[in-house]
Design a protein around this motif. Structure first.
Motif, PDB file in Angstrom:
ATOM      1  N   UNK A 135      68.251 -23.931 -59.685  1.00 36.40           N
ATOM      2  CA  UNK A 135      69.114 -23.730 -58.516  1.00 36.40           C
ATOM      3  C   UNK A 135      69.817 -22.378 -58.562  1.00 36.40           C
ATOM      4  N   UNK A 136      70.311 -21.988 -59.734  1.00 36.08           N
ATOM      5  CA  UNK A 136      71.068 -20.740 -59.882  1.00 36.08           C
ATOM      6  C   UNK A 136      70.616 -20.024 -61.145  1.00 36.08           C
ATOM      7  N   UNK A 137      69.442 -19.368 -61.109  1.00 32.90           N
ATOM      8  CA  UNK A 137      68.888 -18.731 -62.315  1.00 32.90           C
ATOM      9  C   UNK A 137      69.868 -17.796 -62.999  1.00 32.90           C
ATOM     10  N   UNK A 138      69.911 -17.889 -64.337  1.00 35.60           N
ATOM     11  CA  UNK A 138      70.771 -17.031 -65.135  1.00 35.60           C
ATOM     12  C   UNK A 138      72.177 -17.557 -65.341  1.00 35.60           C
ATOM     13  N   UNK A 139      72.510 -18.680 -64.681  1.00 39.61           N
ATOM     14  CA  UNK A 139      73.889 -19.174 -64.735  1.00 39.61           C
ATOM     15  C   UNK A 139      74.196 -19.981 -65.992  1.00 39.61           C
ATOM     16  N   UNK A 185      49.395 -20.708 -21.026  1.00 41.69           N
ATOM     17  CA  UNK A 185      50.673 -20.631 -21.725  1.00 41.69           C
ATOM     18  C   UNK A 185      50.484 -19.997 -23.104  1.00 41.69           C
ATOM     19  N   UNK A 186      51.560 -19.323 -23.562  1.00 38.67           N
ATOM     20  CA  UNK A 186      51.493 -18.698 -24.891  1.00 38.67           C
ATOM     21  C   UNK A 186      51.297 -19.765 -25.952  1.00 38.67           C
ATOM     22  N   UNK A 187      50.471 -19.471 -26.917  1.00 37.45           N
ATOM     23  CA  UNK A 187      50.227 -20.372 -28.044  1.00 37.45           C
ATOM     24  C   UNK A 187      50.164 -19.545 -29.318  1.00 37.45           C
ATOM     25  N   UNK A 188      50.617 -20.131 -30.401  1.00 39.68           N
ATOM     26  CA  UNK A 188      50.607 -19.417 -31.673  1.00 39.68           C
ATOM     27  C   UNK A 188      51.590 -20.027 -32.640  1.00 39.68           C
ATOM     28  N   UNK A 189      52.042 -19.233 -33.600  1.00 40.95           N
ATOM     29  CA  UNK A 189      52.940 -19.712 -34.650  1.00 40.95           C
ATOM     30  C   UNK A 189      54.186 -18.844 -34.689  1.00 40.95           C
ATOM     31  N   UNK A 190      55.340 -19.476 -34.770  1.00 37.02           N
ATOM     32  CA  UNK A 190      56.600 -18.781 -35.012  1.00 37.02           C
ATOM     33  C   UNK A 190      56.942 -19.000 -36.485  1.00 37.02           C
ATOM     34  N   UNK A 191      56.701 -18.013 -37.356  1.00 34.13           N
ATOM     35  CA  UNK A 191      56.933 -18.204 -38.796  1.00 34.13           C
ATOM     36  C   UNK A 191      58.412 -18.397 -39.120  1.00 34.13           C
ATOM     37  N   UNK A 192      58.652 -19.128 -40.161  1.00 29.01           N
ATOM     38  CA  UNK A 192      60.010 -19.340 -40.666  1.00 29.01           C
ATOM     39  C   UNK A 192      60.061 -18.829 -42.096  1.00 29.01           C
ATOM     40  N   UNK A 193      60.958 -17.863 -42.357  1.00 30.69           N
ATOM     41  CA  UNK A 193      61.055 -17.256 -43.682  1.00 30.69           C
ATOM     42  C   UNK A 193      62.430 -17.512 -44.285  1.00 30.69           C
ATOM     43  N   UNK A 194      62.464 -17.618 -45.606  1.00 34.17           N
ATOM     44  CA  UNK A 194      63.729 -17.735 -46.323  1.00 34.17           C
ATOM     45  C   UNK A 194      64.247 -16.358 -46.695  1.00 34.17           C
ATOM     46  N   UNK A 195      65.582 -16.212 -46.686  1.00 28.92           N
ATOM     47  CA  UNK A 195      66.179 -15.005 -47.242  1.00 28.92           C
ATOM     48  C   UNK A 195      67.630 -15.308 -47.599  1.00 28.92           C
ATOM     49  N   UNK A 196      68.132 -14.574 -48.591  1.00 30.80           N
ATOM     50  CA  UNK A 196      69.518 -14.733 -48.995  1.00 30.80           C
ATOM     51  C   UNK A 196      70.407 -13.828 -48.147  1.00 30.80           C
ATOM     52  N   UNK A 197      71.632 -14.277 -47.902  1.00 29.96           N
ATOM     53  CA  UNK A 197      72.619 -13.430 -47.252  1.00 29.96           C
ATOM     54  C   UNK A 197      73.404 -12.646 -48.291  1.00 29.96           C
ATOM     55  N   UNK A 214      72.171 -11.511 -61.315  1.00 29.01           N
ATOM     56  CA  UNK A 214      71.578 -12.831 -61.109  1.00 29.01           C
ATOM     57  C   UNK A 214      71.925 -13.388 -59.730  1.00 29.01           C
ATOM     58  N   UNK A 215      72.984 -12.830 -59.112  1.00 29.49           N
ATOM     59  CA  UNK A 215      73.360 -13.223 -57.751  1.00 29.49           C
ATOM     60  C   UNK A 215      72.866 -12.197 -56.736  1.00 29.49           C
ATOM     61  N   UNK A 216      73.224 -10.922 -56.955  1.00 31.46           N
ATOM     62  CA  UNK A 216      72.910  -9.882 -55.962  1.00 31.46           C
ATOM     63  C   UNK A 216      71.423  -9.585 -55.862  1.00 31.46           C
ATOM     64  N   UNK A 217      70.687  -9.796 -56.970  1.00 36.39           N
ATOM     65  CA  UNK A 217      69.252  -9.521 -56.968  1.00 36.39           C
ATOM     66  C   UNK A 217      68.437 -10.800 -57.101  1.00 36.39           C
ATOM     67  N   UNK A 228      66.440  -8.116 -66.381  1.00 34.65           N
ATOM     68  CA  UNK A 228      67.872  -7.849 -66.438  1.00 34.65           C
ATOM     69  C   UNK A 228      68.139  -6.367 -66.566  1.00 34.65           C
ATOM     70  N   UNK A 229      69.123  -5.875 -65.815  1.00 30.54           N
ATOM     71  CA  UNK A 229      69.509  -4.467 -65.922  1.00 30.54           C
ATOM     72  C   UNK A 229      70.935  -4.305 -65.459  1.00 30.54           C
TER      73      UNK A 229
END
Length: 236
Positions: A135-139, A185-197, A214-217, A228-229
């Motif tokens: 869930x929280x790598x490096x923690x 009518x338009x047909x196709x796929x609307x992709x859903x992507x994950x990203x961190x805020x 471990x949080x910012x990167x 790690x850096x």
């Protein structure tokens, strides 16, 4: 994992509806589990099905769940009857030329098995480390370890991934032949992507506390962690 047994080793974990979307290799199961953060597990309480969401962690062919030792759902799951676990990732919405063929692109796993309580302190700590690092790598090494009191209040369950199924859909809509020419009518796929805020610091932190790498990167679930850096980036 080339010698690992295939999925669907039992009749109840064999996909029949939409069997062409079934996957039978364990590498696909592991990749799906590693790419998600939440699972839902189902138990029976007072004769009624109960579905509960929770975080988890995977180590090899075993899944770990945790919760309060006083949680009724955890006590039910640790009973003699097997439980069922689902993990689903939505990759996009499929827009078709007909309502009937609207769908989603997804990857979904169902796991059935006995939830075995982890009681020995060393084993429980090892399992909690797996969950935390998923869930929280490096923690685990960066923060305070659980106290005896906290450990006593935490229940951990282990479920084998032996009995599992995986189902996936990808690609464009599967419209009927007559709809291809009859409807514009338009047909196709609307992709859903994950990203961190952007990280949101606790208001009680000193203003110059750096955000650790471990949080910012943090990579997305299932992606390899960066090397790690440095200590991190300071808040501005």
């Amino acid at each position: 994992m080339d010698n690992a047994p295939p999925l669907s080793p039992t009749a109840r974990s064999t996909i029949r509806r939409g069997a062409k979307r079934a996957r039978t290799d364990r590498a696909t199961l592991y990749a799906l589990l590693d790419s998600c953060l939440i699972c839902h597990f189902a138990t029976i309480r007072d004769g009624v099905p109960l579905v509960v969401p929770t975080g988890y962690g995977r180590e090899g062919d075993k899944l770990y769940l945790h919760g309060s030792t006083g949680a009724a759902s955890l006590m039910d799951a640790a009973g003699t009857a097997p439980i069922s676990i689902n993990v689903t990732r939505v990759d996009g919405v499929v827009y078709a030329r007909s309502v009937f063929h609207h769908s989603m692109n997804y990857a979904s796993a169902v796991i059935i098995g006995e939830a075995v309580p982890i009681t020995a302190s060393t084993d429980k700590l090892a399992a909690l480390r797996v969950i935390t690092e998923h869930i929280a790598p490096g923690s685990w090494n960066a923060t305070r370890q659980p106290t005896r009191k906290e450990l006593a209040k935490t229940g951990v369950l282990a479920i084998s991934l032996h009995e599992a199924s995986v189902k996936m859909r990808s690609g464009p809509p599967g419209d009927d032949e007559e709809d291809l020419s009859a409807h514009r009518e338009w047909a196709g796929v609307l992709p859903l992507h994950q990203q961190w805020g952007a990280p949101q610091p606790c208001p009680l932190l000193p203003a110059d506390t750096p955000v650790p790498d471990r949080v910012s990167k943090r990579p997305l679930p299932g992606e390899p962690a960066p090397s790690p850096s440095g200590t991190g980036h300071r808040l501005t």
